[in-house]
Design an enzyme around this catalytic site. Structure first.
Site, PDB file in Angstrom:
ATOM      1  N   TYR A 133     -21.124  -8.111 -22.285  1.00 24.80           N
ATOM      2  CA  TYR A 133     -20.684  -8.088 -23.681  1.00 24.80           C
ATOM      3  C   TYR A 133     -21.828  -8.333 -24.656  1.00 24.80           C
ATOM      4  O   TYR A 133     -21.617  -8.308 -25.865  1.00 24.80           O
ATOM      5  CB  TYR A 133     -19.607  -9.151 -23.925  1.00 24.80           C
ATOM      6  CG  TYR A 133     -18.280  -8.745 -23.358  1.00 24.80           C
ATOM      7  CD1 TYR A 133     -18.099  -8.718 -21.986  1.00 24.80           C
ATOM      8  CD2 TYR A 133     -17.233  -8.366 -24.172  1.00 24.80           C
ATOM      9  CE1 TYR A 133     -16.900  -8.322 -21.441  1.00 24.80           C
ATOM     10  CE2 TYR A 133     -16.026  -7.978 -23.640  1.00 24.80           C
ATOM     11  CZ  TYR A 133     -15.861  -7.957 -22.273  1.00 24.80           C
ATOM     12  OH  TYR A 133     -14.677  -7.569 -21.737  1.00 24.80           O
ATOM     13  N   LYS A 201     -18.455 -12.780  -9.115  1.00 24.63           N
ATOM     14  CA  LYS A 201     -18.639 -11.655  -8.197  1.00 24.63           C
ATOM     15  C   LYS A 201     -20.056 -11.772  -7.619  1.00 24.63           C
ATOM     16  O   LYS A 201     -20.844 -10.825  -7.602  1.00 24.63           O
ATOM     17  CB  LYS A 201     -18.419 -10.352  -8.990  1.00 24.63           C
ATOM     18  CG  LYS A 201     -18.324  -9.106  -8.188  1.00 24.63           C
ATOM     19  CD  LYS A 201     -17.031  -8.955  -7.411  1.00 24.63           C
ATOM     20  CE  LYS A 201     -17.152  -7.775  -6.458  1.00 24.63           C
ATOM     21  NZ  LYS A 201     -16.162  -7.760  -5.393  1.00 24.63           N
TER      22      LYS A 201
END
Ligand code: NAI
Length: 380
Positions: A133, A201
């Site tokens: 982002y 992740k």
């Protein structure tokens, strides 16, 4: 005491959900507190600001928010042709609102896609300023993308990035990750919760998401060492810190949600899982949220401007009303917050709901935005 609360009306359905929500928030506080009232002060942003000042995000708005401790906003669209990618992202980055916090729980009477939505009772802490982002990306075929790819190839020996690729950068820092996890840890400890889960992740993105996981464990051990424990070595009475790979976490949220109380996540994982969990409890239109810096708590409806139904008295004001509950809780009035939640719950149980909720409430009578707010107000 008059507590100043800055508010931004928002675009689209913003004006009507405010008109329905604000009286409920004021009334709930009045029922529980003789000595505090809210002094609402409007700040301009979005279409209204563009029309009145020529800028969708006037400097005066940012200046007021920089000194504020409490503010609330309706949804903001992105005015076309102003060069601003997203007002929400501009606000988050401009005010360093690094933690996006979303509580998710079920209201009895809302039909949901799962059999036991009542098992979900989680608070998500999503890092709000870093990760993909950050907005550092270059379109395929542009000279910038080409230069970056050339640099990767020539200077760093990276051959896997094709010459025609679009490229983005995923920055994640130790400081940025730790301050988010620190806040989540404090919340879990202050509220006596059983566990905090780092969602990452890191099996694939070892140096970004894997580092997030490690920094999370580090800050827990370094700053809260005698209050926490790990899943492998549990200590009764202590907060259990665990971690889950993001895809596994989505399974866990469906299969064993009762084992999770607080989730701390990087930006993108948090974006996905907070909407998935809100949908799981049937509450996308009811989901409240708050974006926090070290000085400002900025509450926001988590939905968008819903342009197709704007100005038609069809919107659900529940998200802003429940933002009010979060805000009153943080202002030291948990009984007023509880009163609001109970009143929303009673409105749903009474089956007179806005059209978006009607699909999830059997035998529902559809009411407009204004009436739904009034019913919740009466239920206080
Ligand atoms: P949206 O959330 O506005 O709408 C998605 C669907 O949900 C639509 O069917 C809409 O009618 C419905 N909906 C949303 N809120 C509702 C409410 N309170 N009551 C009843 N129905 C509701 O998302 P969309 O269409 O992707 O975005 C529209 C605009 O909103 C865009 O300009 C987007 O950038 C902006 N947006 C702003 C957000 C914010 O300010 N936090 C968040 C998401 C989108």
């Amino acid at each position: 005491m008059r507590k100043k609360v800055y508010w931004i009306e928002g675009d689209g359905i913003g004006p009507e959900i405010w008109r329905a929500a604000r009286p409920v928030i004021d009334a709930a506080l009045a029922r529980e507190s003789a000595d505090m009232t809210l002094q609402w002060e409007e700040l301009l942003a979005g279409e209204k600001a563009l029309a009145e000042t020529g800028s969708p995000l006037p400097e005066a708005t940012l200046a007021a928010l920089r000194t504020a401790d409490i503010a609330m906003k309706g949804p903001l669209g992105t005015p076309v042709g102003t060069g601003i990618r997203s007002l929400n992202v501009a606000l988050r980055q401009g005010l360093d609102l690094y933690a996006c916090i979303r509580p998710v729980r079920h209201f009895a009477g809302l039909e949901t896609p799962v059999k036991h939505p009542e098992r979900v009772d989680m608070v998500i802490f999503r890092e709000n300023t870093e990760d993909v982002y950050a907005g550092v990306e270059f379109a395929a075929g542009t000279p910038e993308a080409r230069r970056l790819i050339d640099f990767l190839r020539e200077e760093l020996g990276v051959r896997k990035v094709g010459e025609t690729a679009a490229v983005g950068i995923k920055p994640m820092t130790e400081a940025g990750s730790k301050r988010l996890v620190r806040r989540a840890l404090r919340f879990a400890l202050d509220n006596g919760l059983a566990s905090l889960t780092l969602v990452h992740k890191g099996n694939i993105m070892k140096f970004t998401e894997g580092a997030f996981r490690q920094w999370g464990y580090d800050v827990a051990a370094q700053e809260f060492g005698d209050l926490i424990c790990t899943e492998k070595e549990p200590v009764p009475g202590r907060l259990v810190i665990k971690d889950r790979i993001a895809d596994a976490m989505f399974q866990e949220a469906l299969l064993r949600p009762e084992q999770y109380q607080v989730l701390a996540t990087p930006n993108l994982n948090g974006d996905y899982i907070s909407d998935a969990l809100a949908a799981q409890v049937g509450g996308l239109g009811l989901a409240p949220g708050v974006n926090m810096s070290d000085s400002l708590a900025f509450y926001e409806a988590t939905h968008g401007t819903a342009p197709a139904i704007a100005g038609q008295d069809r919107a659900n004001p529940g998200s802003v009303i429940l933002c009010g509950a979060l805000m009153l809780e943080n202002l030291g009035h948990p009984a007023a917050a509880q009163r609001i939640r109970a009143a929303v719950g009673k409105a749903i149980a009474g089956r007179a709901v806005t059209e978006d909720l009607a699909a999830q409430v059997s035998g529902a009578r559809v009411v407009g935005c204004r009436e739904f707010g009034e019913i919740i107000g009466e239920n206080l």
